[in-house]
Structure formats: structure tokens, C-alpha cells
Design an enzyme around this catalytic site. Structure first.
Site: not given
Length: 263
Positions: A129, A142
Site C-alpha cells: 500500500s 495497517y
């Protein structure tokens, strides 16, 4: 169409980016296996049940693919989910589950697949990501799990040097999928963190107005065909620029910008 059908294994291909990737590889002529918890009854892939937090299920699913197909050419480690909330109020069990799915889940599937990938001189692709390089407030765990994925990619590239196995990661930015709706929100003390609700709302708005998962899927297919892919690949000019700039900007200034955007 490819001259020879490849065997592609994707974790978490029942929805979102994984499902789009299954369709993209299938269109290219590859034979796709979906390792996930729920059967999407998708004509683009063959489903084998696999909870990536369960060692035995991961071993059994990879064994099932090899029995059925005889080989693995491309492994896409995509399964994941997100949590949000301040570090202070996020339960330890939630933090652990975030890492268990996104990081350790990928490793649980990777390890039993490596012997087959050595034989095929195959490709390992991770879903990372942009948050891995731009840690987002109220999404610290995350971001940290995806940053750990990036470290694993770099280590694997050296550990597997000489085997012919290629290793890379795609770093999506904002993508419109059901990932947003499935995000687990942890307890918030509004008096201590008055900006949290606005911050998460801004993030989720950006996601739901983000790019199609098909664009990420096409990048996976492209990387899988390259003889020497770059370790990290973002999608879209804006996200690519962010990933480059963050390397050169002073850390304090870069974090100030992220704070202005999300805190």
C-alpha cells in the site's frame, strides 16, 4: 494470450483487488486458483478454502493446488483487511489480527509454495500500500503491517537470489472496493481525539472515489510477465509521485503534510 498457460494462485480473490486480479489473469489465458475463506463461485478461478490465519489450511490449500495443477508459476499474496482508530484505544487483539492477516497470512501461504516456485522459477507478488511509505494517522497498524510487507519483499529478493524467483509488491493508493465498508473501527475517545472521525471519513471518501481495482489487477499481470520487476510499483501518476517525494522530503515536513491531510 500467453503461449503457455501459467498457474496463478491468488489469496483473497473473492472480492476487491483479488477478484479483479483473478479476472485479469484469466483474460490473459492463465489458470487461476483463489485461496480465500468464501467461495465467490467465480468462473475466472478455482476455489480452495483457506483462512490465511490458519497454518494447516494454508499448507492444505497449496497442496491442493499442486495436486490439481502440478505447479505454481505466480503467487499473488493479496488477502488483507484494515482497521482504524487511535493507537491508544486500539485493542491488542485488533492490532495482532491486523498483522496476522496482512503480514503473517502472506508468509503462511508463501512458505509451502516456495518449493513449487523454485521449480517453475516463478514470481511472488505482494499487495502492499502507499500507506506503507506514508503512515496514516488513525490507521497506524495497517500502515505498519504494509511497511513490514515491503521489508519482507526486499529481504526475499536477496534470500531467493539465484533461484530465478522474482519478488515484487504493488502499492495501491485509494481504490474503490468493499475494503472500505469492511474496515474495523476501534473505540475512540472523542475528547482525546476530536479529529479522528473527520480523518477516517476523509480517508474513506478518498477510497470510494478512488481508482478501479481493475487498474491494480492489470499491474499485477504486467509485473508477472517481467523478467526483472522493480521491488515496488505504485499505480497512477499522483501515487507514484508521492512514493518518490517521500524519499527525499525531510521526515518532519512529510509528516506535517500527512497531518494536514488526515489529522
Amino acid at each position: 494470450m500467453a503461449s503457455e498457460q501459467r498457474i496463478v494462485v491468488i489469496t483473497g480473490a473473492s472480492n476487491g483487488i483479488g477478484k479483479a486480479a483473478a479476472a485479469a489473469f484469466s483474460r490473459f489465458g492463465d489458470r487461476v486458483y483463489n485461496l480465500s475463506r468464501h467461495d465467490p463461485h467465480d468462473e475466472n478461478s478455482t476455489f480452495f478454502a483457506c483462512d490465511v490465519t490458519d497454518d494447516a489450511q494454508c499448507d492444505a490449500a497449496i497442496d491442493a493446488v499442486i495436486r490439481d495443477a502440478g505447479r505454481i508459476d505466480v503467487l499473488v499474496l493479496n488477502a488483507g483487511f484494515g482497521i482504524s482508530g487511535p493507537i491508544e484505544t486500539t485493542e491488542t487483539t485488533a492490532m495482532q489480527r491486523q498483522f496476522d492477516v496482512c503480514l503473517f497470512g502472506a508468509i503462511r501461504v508463501l512458505k509451502p509454495a516456495l518449493p513449487a516456485l523454485r521449480k517453475s522459477r516463478g514470481t511472488i507478488l505482494f499487495t502492499s500500500s502507499v500507506a506503507a511509505v506514508t503512515p496514516i494517522p488513525y490507521q497506524a497498524f495497517y500502515s505498519a503491517a504494509k511497511a513490514a510487507i515491503n521489508s519482507v519483499v526486499m529481504a526475499l529478493r536477496n534470500e531467493l537470489k539465484g533461484t530465478g524467483i522474482r519478488v515484487a509488491a504493488v502499492l495501491p493508493g485509494d481504490v474503490k472496493t468493499d475494503f472500505t465498508a469492511k474496515r474495523e473501527k476501534n473505540a475512540v475517545n472523542a475528547a482525546l481525539y476530536p479529529n479522528e472521525v473527520r480523518s477516517v471519513a476523509r480517508m474513506e471518501h478518498d477510497e470510494q472515489h478512488g481508482m478501479s481495482p481493475d487498474r491494480i489487477a492489470k499491474r499485477f499481470v504486467k509485473l508477472s510477465r517481467q523478467k526483472n520487476p522493480k521491488p515496488f510499483c505504485s499505480v497512477g501518476i499522483a501515487y507514484s509521485a508521492v512514493c518518490v517525494l517521500i524519499k527525499f522530503l525531510p521526515a518532519r515536513f512529510a509528516n506535517w503534510v500527512l497531518g494536514k491531510m488526515y489529522a
